[in-house]
Enzyme design. Structure first.
Site, PDB file in Angstrom:
ATOM      1  N   PRO A   2     -14.034 -12.321 -16.516  1.00 55.64           N
ATOM      2  CA  PRO A   2     -14.935 -11.499 -15.418  1.00 55.64           C
ATOM      3  C   PRO A   2     -14.394 -11.809 -13.958  1.00 55.64           C
ATOM      4  CG  PRO A   2     -16.117 -12.951 -16.867  1.00 55.64           C
ATOM      5  CD  PRO A   2     -14.947 -13.470 -17.062  1.00 55.64           C
ATOM      6  N   GLU A   3     -14.175 -10.750 -13.364  1.00 49.54           N
ATOM      7  CA  GLU A   3     -13.734 -11.015 -11.818  1.00 49.54           C
ATOM      8  C   GLU A   3     -14.950 -10.801 -10.844  1.00 49.54           C
ATOM      9  OE1 GLU A   3     -11.082 -12.201 -10.756  1.00 49.54           O
ATOM     10  OE2 GLU A   3      -9.539 -12.038 -12.648  1.00 49.54           O
TER      11      GLU A   3
END
Ligand SMILES: [Zn+2]
Length: 272
Positions: A2-3
């Site tokens: 997840p960014e």
């Protein structure tokens, strides 16, 4: 992984729904990256405040301190107003509140939920100490970037990924921003001119805004708390397009590996 956009979308998905709730129960599953750092029972009966984000960390304030949460490599947070369902094999943290249950699902368990007395004290302060500016902070501009890159011999792509100058330019977004700014990802960071730093800072902000608008990328099996998959990657100009024609000049997009991460770029449009 997840960014920043996914983490921000996750925050938006539950922040308003959980604010003002009271903690009823805390359930811990298998150990995560770091221990909770307080007895789980001590959180019960505390009121929950407004969730905020710093880099890829989420901060959920409680009456006494708060919880710093990170999704690690494979984590996702989901908030459900329904009565809590029995935890699955990969559900390692439940915050059961009067408004619903916030659940961390994390197959690889690199994520974490850590209690801290404040955001600027204790474990939270330590974990956040090395983070660069927020990309949408007014202080993040070409001048800041140029000053921070001065003297650095590492490639510009790696300097962005390090996250100590600006947060949020993860692999896919760094590739896309460098393409938009027409900078070769292998360029020594300290040699990027002020004018190109202006372009790069603008590109990082624009790319991250676009990713937020699209609901994050579809890398791996990211799902936000509403189960929505994003579509940023379908809009990528270079990322994942090895061998396909550059959208600007038609030259085949190249893939190289920098610090064990794939870099995609156009050798014609992007210059050192
Ligand atoms: Zn090109």
């Amino acid at each position: 992984m997840p960014e920043l956009p996914e983490v921000e979308i996750t925050r938006r998905s539950f922040a308003e729904r959980i604010e003002g709730a009271t903690v009823r129960q805390v359930r811990l599953g298998k150990p995560l990256r770091w221990p909770l750092g307080c007895p789980a029972e001590s959180l019960v009966a505390q009121a929950v405040g407004a969730a905020s984000r710093r880099g890829k960390y989420l901060w959920l304030p409680l009456e006494r301190g708060g919880l710093l949460m990170h999704l690690g490599m494979s984590g996702s947070l989901a908030f459900s107003e329904a009565p809590p369902s029995p935890p699955g094999a990969h559900d390692h943290f439940d915050l059961v509140t009067s408004r619903g249950t916030l659940r961390l699902t994390d197959p690889r368990r690199f994520g974490a939920v850590v209690w801290s007395p404040a955001l600027d004290d204790g474990p939270a302060a330590k974990l956040l100490a090395t983070l660069g500016l927020e990309p949408f902070d007014a202080a993040f501009d070409g001048e800041h970037l140029h000053r921070a890159l001065r003297g650095r011999r590492v490639a510009i792509k790696q300097a962005l990924l390090a996250g100590d100058i600006v947060v949020g330019a993860g692999n896919i977004y760094a590739c896309e921003a460098l393409f938009e700014a027409r900078i070769d990802p292998r360029t020594a960071a300290g040699r990027v001119s002020r004018a190109r730093c202006d372009r790069l800072a603008q590109a990082i902000r624009r790319i991250l805004s676009q990713a937020l608008a699209l609901g994050g990328s579809t890398l791996r099996d990211f799902r936000d708390a509403h189960g929505m998959a994003g579509s940023f990657q379908q809009h990528a100009a270079v990322y994942g397009r090895q061998g396909e024609p550059c959208l600007v000049c038609g030259t085949p997009v190249r893939r190289i590996v920098q610090s064990q991460r794939s870099t995609f770029f156009c050798a014609h449009c992007q210059r050192r």
